[in-house]
Design a protein around this motif. Structure first.
Motif, PDB file in Angstrom:
ATOM      1  N   UNK A   1     -85.376 -90.011  60.832  1.00 28.50           N
ATOM      2  CA  UNK A   1     -84.877 -89.136  59.770  1.00 28.50           C
ATOM      3  C   UNK A   1     -83.366 -88.966  59.774  1.00 28.50           C
ATOM      4  N   UNK A   2     -82.736 -89.277  60.867  1.00 26.68           N
ATOM      5  CA  UNK A   2     -81.288 -89.071  60.977  1.00 26.68           C
ATOM      6  C   UNK A   2     -80.556 -90.128  60.167  1.00 26.68           C
ATOM      7  N   UNK A   3     -79.653 -89.646  59.330  1.00 25.06           N
ATOM      8  CA  UNK A   3     -78.905 -90.570  58.486  1.00 25.06           C
ATOM      9  C   UNK A   3     -77.438 -90.658  58.879  1.00 25.06           C
TER      10      UNK A   3
ATOM     11  N   UNK B   1     -80.423 -77.896  56.027  1.00 28.12           N
ATOM     12  CA  UNK B   1     -80.047 -79.269  56.297  1.00 28.12           C
ATOM     13  C   UNK B   1     -80.862 -80.221  55.446  1.00 28.12           C
ATOM     14  N   UNK B   2     -80.617 -81.497  55.609  1.00 28.19           N
ATOM     15  CA  UNK B   2     -81.326 -82.517  54.832  1.00 28.19           C
ATOM     16  C   UNK B   2     -82.828 -82.473  55.076  1.00 28.19           C
ATOM     17  N   UNK B   3     -83.220 -82.074  56.280  1.00 26.36           N
ATOM     18  CA  UNK B   3     -84.636 -81.984  56.646  1.00 26.36           C
ATOM     19  C   UNK B   3     -84.924 -80.607  57.203  1.00 26.36           C
ATOM     20  N   UNK B   4     -85.930 -79.941  56.640  1.00 24.43           N
ATOM     21  CA  UNK B   4     -86.363 -78.657  57.168  1.00 24.43           C
ATOM     22  C   UNK B   4     -87.521 -78.940  58.117  1.00 24.43           C
ATOM     23  N   UNK B   5     -87.315 -78.580  59.380  1.00 27.15           N
ATOM     24  CA  UNK B   5     -88.283 -78.850  60.433  1.00 27.15           C
ATOM     25  C   UNK B   5     -88.873 -77.529  60.903  1.00 27.15           C
TER      26      UNK B   5
ATOM     27  N   UNK C   1     -75.719 -81.375  59.788  1.00 24.02           N
ATOM     28  CA  UNK C   1     -76.457 -80.931  58.595  1.00 24.02           C
ATOM     29  C   UNK C   1     -77.713 -81.760  58.343  1.00 24.02           C
ATOM     30  N   UNK C   2     -78.248 -82.394  59.367  1.00 23.68           N
ATOM     31  CA  UNK C   2     -79.459 -83.205  59.226  1.00 23.68           C
ATOM     32  C   UNK C   2     -80.728 -82.364  59.280  1.00 23.68           C
ATOM     33  N   UNK C   3     -80.771 -81.344  60.165  1.00 26.43           N
ATOM     34  CA  UNK C   3     -81.999 -80.583  60.381  1.00 26.43           C
ATOM     35  C   UNK C   3     -81.736 -79.085  60.367  1.00 26.43           C
ATOM     36  N   UNK C   4     -82.622 -78.361  59.716  1.00 24.33           N
ATOM     37  CA  UNK C   4     -82.694 -76.910  59.849  1.00 24.33           C
ATOM     38  C   UNK C   4     -84.002 -76.637  60.561  1.00 24.33           C
TER      39      UNK C   4
END
Length: 174
Positions: A166-168, A86-90, A125-128
């Motif tokens: 972080x959410x877009x 996703x856009x951000x790997x957490x 698809x914002x976070x993995x």
């Protein structure tokens, strides 16, 4: 395997796009170094964002190893992904020091808030979300890493604020 074109008509990779030639270039550049497989996998993931399934036979052939050997290394190390992230790997630290400071409760909160488990990507698809077993920030646990930034003393409320920031995705109001 799509490539985008620039104005000068040269193709350049877009995150997630790859070609067999691109994989061959990465392998060729590093294959003669000691312990070449890990640097090759890192280079591919750094360039593409993950290690595509189609890269495995190319790497295996060029290193004269079996596909099983390559798969074994990819699956052993949690760092390597076989799908786009996703856009951000957490990454949530699961080490004992973070657990002792509320890490398990934070893990549950993060998974509930995002609606995914470890090694999964949110529907938008914002976070993995990925587990990690020590971020070296033990005195400030529980800790997470977002992309490459380590954040300590994370509470559920602090996480919610970070996730909102972080959410877009566009929210639809009813």
């Amino acid at each position: 395997m799509h490539m985008s074109e620039r104005a000068d008509h040269k193709t350049v990779p877009v995150a997630g796009d790859w070609s067999p030639d691109m994989i061959r270039q990465e392998v060729a550049a590093l294959q003669h170094g000691p312990g070449a497989l890990l640097p090759i996998l890192h280079a591919i993931q750094d360039r593409i964002g993950y290690v595509p399934e189609g890269a495995v036979p190319i790497i295996a052939e060029m290193l004269q190893q079996t596909r099983a050997d390559i798969h074994g290394v990819i699956s052993f190390y949690h760092h390597f992904r076989t799908r786009p992230a996703g856009s951000n790997v957490l990454e949530v630290c699961r080490a004992e020091a973070c657990q002792a400071r509320g890490g398990r409760a934070l893990e549950r909160h993060v998974q509930e808030r995002l609606g995914v488990g470890y090694h999964e990507t949110t529907a938008d698809n914002e976070f993995t979300l990925a587990p990690v077993y020590c971020l070296g920030n033990c005195a400030c646990g529980p800790s997470i890493r977002v992309n490459n930034d380590v954040i300590g003393r994370v509470t559920p409320q602090k996480f919610d604020q970070l996730a909102d920031k972080l959410t877009t995705s566009v929210l639809q109001l009813k």
